[in-house]
Structure formats: structure tokens, C-alpha cells
Motif scaffolding. Structure first.
Motif, PDB file in Angstrom:
ATOM      1  N   VAL A 169       0.561  -1.657 -18.639  1.00 22.83           N
ATOM      2  CA  VAL A 169       0.517  -2.913 -17.899  1.00 22.83           C
ATOM      3  C   VAL A 169      -0.793  -2.971 -17.125  1.00 22.83           C
ATOM      4  N   THR A 170      -1.451  -4.129 -17.159  1.00 32.33           N
ATOM      5  CA  THR A 170      -2.654  -4.367 -16.367  1.00 32.33           C
ATOM      6  C   THR A 170      -2.486  -5.685 -15.628  1.00 32.33           C
ATOM      7  N   VAL A 171      -2.792  -5.670 -14.346  1.00 34.44           N
ATOM      8  CA  VAL A 171      -2.811  -6.890 -13.542  1.00 34.44           C
ATOM      9  C   VAL A 171      -4.227  -7.047 -13.017  1.00 34.44           C
ATOM     10  N   ARG A 172      -4.813  -8.215 -13.257  1.00 34.90           N
ATOM     11  CA  ARG A 172      -6.155  -8.535 -12.765  1.00 34.90           C
ATOM     12  C   ARG A 172      -6.043  -9.647 -11.729  1.00 34.90           C
ATOM     13  N   ASN A 173      -7.042  -9.742 -10.890  1.00 35.62           N
ATOM     14  CA  ASN A 173      -7.016 -10.759  -9.846  1.00 35.62           C
ATOM     15  C   ASN A 173      -6.865 -12.156 -10.427  1.00 35.62           C
ATOM     16  N   ALA A 174      -6.261 -13.020  -9.630  1.00 35.73           N
ATOM     17  CA  ALA A 174      -6.227 -14.444  -9.947  1.00 35.73           C
ATOM     18  C   ALA A 174      -7.583 -15.021  -9.546  1.00 35.73           C
ATOM     19  N   GLY A 175      -7.851 -16.258  -9.917  1.00 34.03           N
ATOM     20  CA  GLY A 175      -9.130 -16.868  -9.599  1.00 34.03           C
ATOM     21  C   GLY A 175      -9.398 -17.002  -8.119  1.00 34.03           C
ATOM     22  N   TYR A 176      -8.350 -17.012  -7.323  1.00 37.39           N
ATOM     23  CA  TYR A 176      -8.497 -17.264  -5.885  1.00 37.39           C
ATOM     24  C   TYR A 176      -8.448 -16.021  -5.018  1.00 37.39           C
ATOM     25  N   ASN A 177      -8.201 -14.825  -5.574  1.00 39.30           N
ATOM     26  CA  ASN A 177      -8.080 -13.645  -4.713  1.00 39.30           C
ATOM     27  C   ASN A 177      -8.860 -12.437  -5.223  1.00 39.30           C
ATOM     28  N   GLY A 178      -9.897 -12.677  -5.990  1.00 42.03           N
ATOM     29  CA  GLY A 178     -10.685 -11.563  -6.516  1.00 42.03           C
ATOM     30  C   GLY A 178     -11.699 -11.008  -5.532  1.00 42.03           C
ATOM     31  N   ALA A 179     -12.286 -11.881  -4.722  1.00 49.23           N
ATOM     32  CA  ALA A 179     -13.315 -11.431  -3.774  1.00 49.23           C
ATOM     33  C   ALA A 179     -12.657 -10.703  -2.611  1.00 49.23           C
ATOM     34  N   LEU A 180     -13.043  -9.446  -2.440  1.00 43.50           N
ATOM     35  CA  LEU A 180     -12.511  -8.638  -1.336  1.00 43.50           C
ATOM     36  C   LEU A 180     -13.673  -8.039  -0.560  1.00 43.50           C
ATOM     37  N   ALA A 181     -13.827  -8.434   0.679  1.00 46.14           N
ATOM     38  CA  ALA A 181     -14.834  -7.828   1.543  1.00 46.14           C
ATOM     39  C   ALA A 181     -14.464  -6.365   1.781  1.00 46.14           C
ATOM     40  N   ALA A 182     -15.419  -5.580   2.238  1.00 52.58           N
ATOM     41  CA  ALA A 182     -15.130  -4.185   2.582  1.00 52.58           C
ATOM     42  C   ALA A 182     -13.985  -4.143   3.588  1.00 52.58           C
ATOM     43  N   GLY A 183     -12.960  -3.364   3.298  1.00 51.73           N
ATOM     44  CA  GLY A 183     -11.803  -3.231   4.172  1.00 51.73           C
ATOM     45  C   GLY A 183     -10.738  -4.295   3.980  1.00 51.73           C
ATOM     46  N   ALA A 184     -10.998  -5.310   3.167  1.00 58.74           N
ATOM     47  CA  ALA A 184     -10.025  -6.391   2.956  1.00 58.74           C
ATOM     48  C   ALA A 184      -9.003  -5.996   1.895  1.00 58.74           C
ATOM     49  N   SER A 185      -7.866  -6.689   1.903  1.00 57.18           N
ATOM     50  CA  SER A 185      -6.821  -6.417   0.912  1.00 57.18           C
ATOM     51  C   SER A 185      -6.177  -7.712   0.460  1.00 57.18           C
ATOM     52  N   THR A 186      -5.465  -7.615  -0.635  1.00 55.56           N
ATOM     53  CA  THR A 186      -4.676  -8.723  -1.169  1.00 55.56           C
ATOM     54  C   THR A 186      -3.413  -8.126  -1.773  1.00 55.56           C
ATOM     55  N   THR A 187      -2.475  -8.969  -2.106  1.00 56.11           N
ATOM     56  CA  THR A 187      -1.227  -8.482  -2.691  1.00 56.11           C
ATOM     57  C   THR A 187      -0.915  -9.227  -3.975  1.00 56.11           C
ATOM     58  N   PHE A 188      -0.139  -8.589  -4.831  1.00 58.14           N
ATOM     59  CA  PHE A 188       0.437  -9.237  -6.000  1.00 58.14           C
ATOM     60  C   PHE A 188       1.842  -8.685  -6.183  1.00 58.14           C
ATOM     61  N   GLY A 189       2.629  -9.380  -6.966  1.00 52.43           N
ATOM     62  CA  GLY A 189       3.985  -8.928  -7.237  1.00 52.43           C
ATOM     63  C   GLY A 189       4.332  -9.143  -8.690  1.00 52.43           C
ATOM     64  N   PHE A 190       5.405  -8.509  -9.135  1.00 52.39           N
ATOM     65  CA  PHE A 190       5.847  -8.683 -10.511  1.00 52.39           C
ATOM     66  C   PHE A 190       7.340  -8.446 -10.605  1.00 52.39           C
ATOM     67  N   LEU A 191       7.904  -8.989 -11.660  1.00 52.83           N
ATOM     68  CA  LEU A 191       9.290  -8.728 -12.026  1.00 52.83           C
ATOM     69  C   LEU A 191       9.297  -8.103 -13.409  1.00 52.83           C
ATOM     70  N   GLY A 192      10.282  -7.282 -13.653  1.00 53.15           N
ATOM     71  CA  GLY A 192      10.406  -6.648 -14.959  1.00 53.15           C
ATOM     72  C   GLY A 192      11.859  -6.535 -15.354  1.00 53.15           C
ATOM     73  N   SER A 193      12.063  -6.101 -16.582  1.00 51.81           N
ATOM     74  CA  SER A 193      13.421  -5.877 -17.060  1.00 51.81           C
ATOM     75  C   SER A 193      13.454  -4.571 -17.831  1.00 51.81           C
ATOM     76  N   VAL A 194      14.666  -4.052 -17.980  1.00 55.80           N
ATOM     77  CA  VAL A 194      14.860  -2.818 -18.729  1.00 55.80           C
ATOM     78  C   VAL A 194      16.216  -2.892 -19.412  1.00 55.80           C
ATOM     79  N   ALA A 195      16.285  -2.349 -20.603  1.00 53.98           N
ATOM     80  CA  ALA A 195      17.559  -2.266 -21.311  1.00 53.98           C
ATOM     81  C   ALA A 195      18.209  -0.935 -20.953  1.00 53.98           C
ATOM     82  N   GLY A 196      19.433  -0.967 -20.509  1.00 54.66           N
ATOM     83  CA  GLY A 196      20.131   0.261 -20.160  1.00 54.66           C
ATOM     84  C   GLY A 196      19.968   0.618 -18.703  1.00 54.66           C
ATOM     85  N   ALA A 197      20.484   1.765 -18.343  1.00 52.58           N
ATOM     86  CA  ALA A 197      20.518   2.184 -16.945  1.00 52.58           C
ATOM     87  C   ALA A 197      19.315   3.034 -16.547  1.00 52.58           C
ATOM     88  N   ASN A 198      18.550   3.536 -17.509  1.00 51.65           N
ATOM     89  CA  ASN A 198      17.422   4.402 -17.212  1.00 51.65           C
ATOM     90  C   ASN A 198      16.224   3.542 -16.811  1.00 51.65           C
TER      91      ASN A 198
END
Length: 82
Positions: A41-70
Motif C-alpha cells: 500500500v502507498t499513500v501519497r499527498n493530496a494536492g492540498y497537503n503536500g507542502a510541509l514546512a520544517a517541523g510541520a505535519s499533516t494527517t491521512f486516514g484509511f479504511l480496509g477490510s479483511v476476510a476472516g478473523a486474522n
């Protein structure tokens, strides 16, 4: 997830990646553009949150699925700035 620029110079983009280990599937992501090829899996910045000044941060989230209990935690996440 949080991506933080710990460097001394600004970044113009970022990416984060990990490997699912039990057949999990990425189903949705926000604040980033996500792709899955096989177990990788690779997540890349969106067009609006790629620029990060020194010390700055941004967040992203995701949902996933799995078959079975493992559903182990994916491999360690690696991040890169550009």
C-alpha cells in the motif's frame, strides 16, 4: 496517520507505505491518494497537503477490510518526503 517533516527544509510532497500481511484490502482513504498493488500500500499527498514546512505535519486516514478473523498489524510504515 500523521506524517511529519522532521527535517530542516520544506518538503513539496510526501508518501507513506506499508505491507499488509493477511490479505487485507484498502477500501477508502482521505487526505491522500492511496493505491494497493498486491499486499503493498502507498499513500501519497493530496494536492492540498503536500507542502510541509520544517517541523510541520499533516494527517491521512484509511479504511480496509479483511476476510476472516486474522487481522494483524501491517508491517512498519515507511515515509518519504520530496
Amino acid at each position: 496517520m500523521t506524517v511529519k517533516n522532521t527535517g530542516a527544509t520544506a518538503a513539496t510532497g510526501w508518501s507513506a507505505g506499508w505491507t499488509f500481511t493477511a490479505g487485507q484490502t484498502l477500501t477508502n482513504a482521505w487526505n491522500g491518494t492511496a493505491t494497493q498493488t498486491g499486499t503493498a500500500v502507498t499513500v501519497r499527498n493530496a494536492g492540498y497537503n503536500g507542502a510541509l514546512a520544517a517541523g510541520a505535519s499533516t494527517t491521512f486516514g484509511f479504511l480496509g477490510s479483511v476476510a476472516g478473523a486474522n487481522n494483524p498489524v501491517p508491517s512498519p510504515v515507511t515515509c518519504a518526503l520530496s
